[in-house]
Design an enzyme around this catalytic site. Structure first.
Site, PDB file in Angstrom:
ATOM      1  N   GLU A 439      -1.921  -0.481  -5.729  1.00 56.86           N
ATOM      2  CA  GLU A 439      -1.987  -0.704  -7.191  1.00 56.86           C
ATOM      3  C   GLU A 439      -3.398  -0.675  -7.743  1.00 56.86           C
ATOM      4  O   GLU A 439      -3.739  -1.455  -8.618  1.00 56.86           O
ATOM      5  CB  GLU A 439      -1.341  -2.055  -7.553  1.00 56.86           C
ATOM      6  CG  GLU A 439       0.029  -2.308  -6.985  1.00 56.86           C
ATOM      7  CD  GLU A 439       1.069  -1.294  -7.460  1.00 56.86           C
ATOM      8  OE1 GLU A 439       0.828  -0.620  -8.479  1.00 56.86           O
ATOM      9  OE2 GLU A 439       2.091  -1.153  -6.793  1.00 56.86           O
ATOM     10  N   THR A 441      -7.384   0.303  -6.039  1.00 58.10           N
ATOM     11  CA  THR A 441      -8.241  -0.294  -5.000  1.00 58.10           C
ATOM     12  C   THR A 441      -9.155  -1.359  -5.597  1.00 58.10           C
ATOM     13  O   THR A 441      -9.255  -1.498  -6.815  1.00 58.10           O
ATOM     14  CB  THR A 441      -9.148   0.785  -4.391  1.00 58.10           C
ATOM     15  OG1 THR A 441      -9.996   1.289  -5.438  1.00 58.10           O
ATOM     16  CG2 THR A 441      -8.358   1.921  -3.777  1.00 58.10           C
TER      17      THR A 441
END
Lengths: 597, 597
Positions: A439, A441
């Protein structure tokens, strides 16, 4: 109590530190009482103990895989998913209007954290189904809701989010999956999506993909992205031309499938638009914000589970002897439990400080979400919305980054056994490594924090957070030996202001690349401040509750001691970061010379 | 150049920074010249490229395992081992008298690092054989040497070290394996040993175990431990009652077997004493010190290999766009290589700074070993011996602890792909996790450093090291922009003195438990200083060599830039540790209250 996570700590954080019971005074959550919510959590604990934890290692040894065009998951996944749905895991937070239970997200987060700790390959299946369903409920037409909502809520259908494409990665402006309008109002979808968690399996009747694509002729970049529902099977039960091309084999979280999907290879993959055209990214972000908090939750839960497993070992394993005052070890003495060695205690306390602090931050975020939901006052809603927006990237990143360290400490406690497959620590260690990548980094979260959240509404969000923290500092200063910690935290808050002033000289001149260069270190520095705040809150509450009989004295002392540890060790350890962030050298910026070879 | 590690960097460190050529002026190493040693390294590189690296992933996918009472390793291991022996990997550092090649350990360390980087499951087989052989050569009778030396040197036999027992772990004073004297001068061995690397396999004719045991009636504790050779097969080829009980399955380094052995279950396991009785621990430490440096080497090599793999990815993968001066991204622009994003550059530079700095520290230690070997002056020998003793726990710990972070950064560079089995980063990440546990955990190394090495000979060793570092500082101050780095390092050296003074108040009062409580943090702080010194040396040499044509300008610039990065980021990041170590709170000491629950 569960064997794999300290559920007392979760309840302490939820009901005592956050005082989630207050939420129940609102109209929205008013149908619930603390007892009922406690029973919900107990039923989840019981379910996790019986149906999730016993399969944790087994699912690692028998990974989800691709065979004859299909993804094969462990047979237990189907049972887990349907029983979780029966317990209300998917429906819990949805509104009564939509057939949901209107349970606060903070309570649901505790429930899911218990499942994460028991078997982190499981909650994603349910979480993505819930997230997809929320998008359909919020933006979809009545027809779409009619078609999917009930089936998804009951776990008959599952949901996914299909964003990433091979050539685009995290850069969503580059996605090329196309959507061609048909006369009947539907769209023909064509393109490839990778890294699709829960992307294909046989444990539900259908899988509903929430997919980003470009309608023919849409503008370039993120402005031209729309959101679609694309079912695996058409309403008549035939294939909707969604082909499973393969499974990404991974070093951890092997029970959870990560799939490569091809849409419309035979040109008859049908999708339906969700809401308005070209609003896809904005819509998806609603789901993504929830998903980011869920990622933080998963990482914090794994770290708490690793703590529990290593604590058990440290309290059972004898090895070596205590160092005596003479500095000699006496071999005729009995061996000592390793928990008595200071270095093992340090590893234990660090794990506890990180994992429980991380979970507290996650719950704080979920609680702000609940305050938005519960409030009818637009000003109040806005305030909590800003706080939530600010905390979200930190609630995703701190647990995942520091959780790796915590689990590594847990593994270290076991010595050579920590590296061996028969002990569970190495699985936690492998599993948790994905969380800094999910979702967005750490690098992306950090740019979101520094580049967007710190500055939106003229920097209103960090101001509001500073006010919240200041309230805690006032209370802390009234407790005997807490004043130094309050001062330490106050200074760190001031540091954040200093850093923002320093960095302002770059953003004000339009040097955004310079402004954001060390965003990841800013993330580390600021999130440590926020977690220190969480620990101060926990320390205060533990002090207040002494002698109340609700928790044992050991439990409360342990919270206070761990708070102190967090300030003496973890906060101090980050002292040097301010200096790096405010260092004018800027060695990571690309120069004319080639310096990375 | 190898594809899996930058061999130019290794040669730069060995021949230019350390100036290992100077060693060849000594009588002992005088038969060699730089060209010949370079050819030796090239032959190892070639061998590693052809016979090691191609099997790296395959050996992970087909782990060593236990079947029908035997350990099955990948068939390539036998070939690797015998070809490595043919190339002189086992014989290289041994003296001519013993049929060895008298190659400096520092050169051999580079050779082995290349093999480590190619396939870290391999060098252990050869390294343990060499280590065992060294013990036999140094302490064994002529008869033992006659029996084993040549067979081991040529790779016909392999060797192991058998220390750990299930009930004792790292606490060797608690080992119970017994040795009962027989009339013929041999001993009957009885006991169990676990975690025996290379403990059993079929790729050599025999396996010679160097084993610690207690002769009947020996004193308790470490004073009663003796060293034995115990062959797998007796001289007549029959079984010597060494039974393979199982294999420890591990999360990484799967090609390398880790075995559980039972000696003398049928009461006819015969061992021979090596040297004097009750001297086993002291003798074994000779091997262990070498093994500790070898562990550091392996970790540094893996981290360098991970850097190389992630650099390749970062230079090939396009994603997103550069942040422009307006702060906006223009989707009509081409995507940029991810190496151009500052956060990716930070991850790359951090990997490079840690891995090359770690390797430099390892080579420095090996070089001190060579200086001891080369010298005929007892005073000089003693000096280098003290320096080596001081550096050994750091050369073991820094690469293994920080190497984990470096490899993790490499994995992060790949985004989601870093977690996927098809990319090699995740294997490095799993493999390197064992190194903080091997040959004494970080906690044990740290106690060795602070409890023994800092104080032996009235603190002579750190004084000598400070002198060595000061020489580097003088040179650095003469280079234009190096002075600030010299000052920074000088201040850190002073910090070490301050810390030792502070801690002295505890040791002088006999409070050794307090003195050692934060030994692991002291290790982190001090080893960062020592690696900063290594970087300063590399920076100086790179500056001096500019324009010499030996290395490209990019190569030399890259070293200078990475040196700066190490000071601006890694050194500064540890600033807070001093404050923790000198904090009187001592929260990790056991108190009367139970605070870890």
């Amino acid at each position: 109590m569960a064997t794999f996570i300290n559920t007392d700590t979760l309840k302490f954080q939820l009901f005592d530190v956050l005082n989630a019971e207050q939420l129940l005074e609102s109209e929205y959550f008013g149908d619930h009482d603390k007892e009922g919510l406690g029973m919900f959590l107990d039923s989840i604990t019981d379910f996790s103990e019986k149906e999730l934890f016993p399969y944790f290692q087994e699912m690692d040894e028998n990974p989800a895989h691709f065979k004859n065009g299909k993804i094969i998951t462990h047979p237990q996944v189907a049972k887990m998913f349907s029983e979780a749905a029966d317990l209300g895991v998917i429906a819990a937070t949805l509104s009564n209007d939509h057939g949901g239970l209107q349970i606060p997200l903070s309570v649901h987060t505790v429930a899911t954290a218990i499942m994460d700790a028991a078997n982190n390959s499981m909650p994603g299946y349910a979480g993505l189904t819930l997230g997809s369903l929320e998008l359909i409920l919020e933006f979809g037409s009545d027809d779409l809701i009619q078609k999917y909502a009930e089936h998804m809520m009951t776990g008959q259908y599952a949901g996914t989010m299909c964003l990433t494409e091979p050539q685009a990665g995290s850069s969503l402006s580059d996605i090329t999956t196309s959507a061609t309008p048909q006369e009947d109002g539907t769209y023909l979808i064509k393109g490839q999506k990778i890294f699709i968690s829960g992307g294909d399996h046989e444990h539900t009747e259908n899988v509903i993909h929430l997919l980003l694509a470009r309608i023919d002729g849409a503008p370039a970049g993120t402005k031209g992205i729309s959101l679609f529902t694309v079912p695996k099977f058409s309403p008549d039960g035939s294939s909707n031309d969604v082909i499973t091309a393969g499974e990404f084999l991974k070093m951890g979280q092997k029970g959870y499938c990560t799939t490569h999907l091809i849409f419309g290879e035979k040109d008859h993959c049908v999708g339906e638009l969700v809401g308005e055209t070209n609003q896809g990214l904005k819509q998806m972000f609603k789901m993504m914000n929830g998903a980011r908090i869920a990622v933080g939750r998963g990482a914090a839960a794994i770290a708490m589970a690793a703590y529990e497993a290593s604590l058990k070992y440290a309290n059972e394993r004898s090895q070596g002897r205590k160092v005596t005052d003479t500095g000699k070890k006496d071999p005729s003495q009995e061996q000592t439990l390793i928990i008595n060695h200071p270095d093992v205690r340090r590893l234990m306390l660090r794990q506890k400080a990180i994992s429980e602090g991380a979970m507290s931050l996650v719950l704080q975020s979920a609680y702000y979400h609940d305050r938005i939901t519960a409030s009818n006052d637009p000003e109040e809603k806005k305030k909590y919305h800003l706080l939530l927006e600010l905390l979200t990237p930190m609630a995703k990143t701190y647990p995942s980054e520091k959780g790796i360290d915590a689990v590594s400490d847990g593994l270290q406690v076991l010595g050579g056994y920590g590296f061996c497959s028969e002990y569970i620590l190495q699985q936690y260690y492998r599993d948790i490594r994905i969380f800094t990548l999910y979702e967005g980094t750490t690098g992306i979260q950090s740019i979101d924090l520094l580049g967007r959240k710190m500055t939106m509404n003229e920097g209103k969000a960090p101001q509001l957070l500073a006010q919240e923290i200041s309230k805690t500092l006032s209370v802390a200063r009234k407790i005997d030996d807490f004043a130094p910690y309050a001062d330490q935290l106050g200074r760190r808050l001031k540091d954040i202001v200093d850093i923002m002033e320093y960095l302002g000289q770059f953003s004000s001149k339009g040097k955004f690349n310079t402004y954001l260069a060390d965003a990841s270190l800013f993330m580390e520095y600021f999130s440590t401040v926020v977690v220190a705040w969480q620990w101060l809150k926990m320390g205060i509450k533990a002090t207040e509750m002494k002698g109340s009989g609700v928790y044992s004295d050991e439990f409360l002392e342990s919270k206070i001691h761990t708070m102190k540890f967090f300030f003496h060790y973890e906060v101090k350890a980050t002292a040097g970061l301010k200096d790096i962030i405010m260092d004018p050298a800027m060695l990571t910026l690309k120069t004319e010379k080639e310096v990375i070879i």
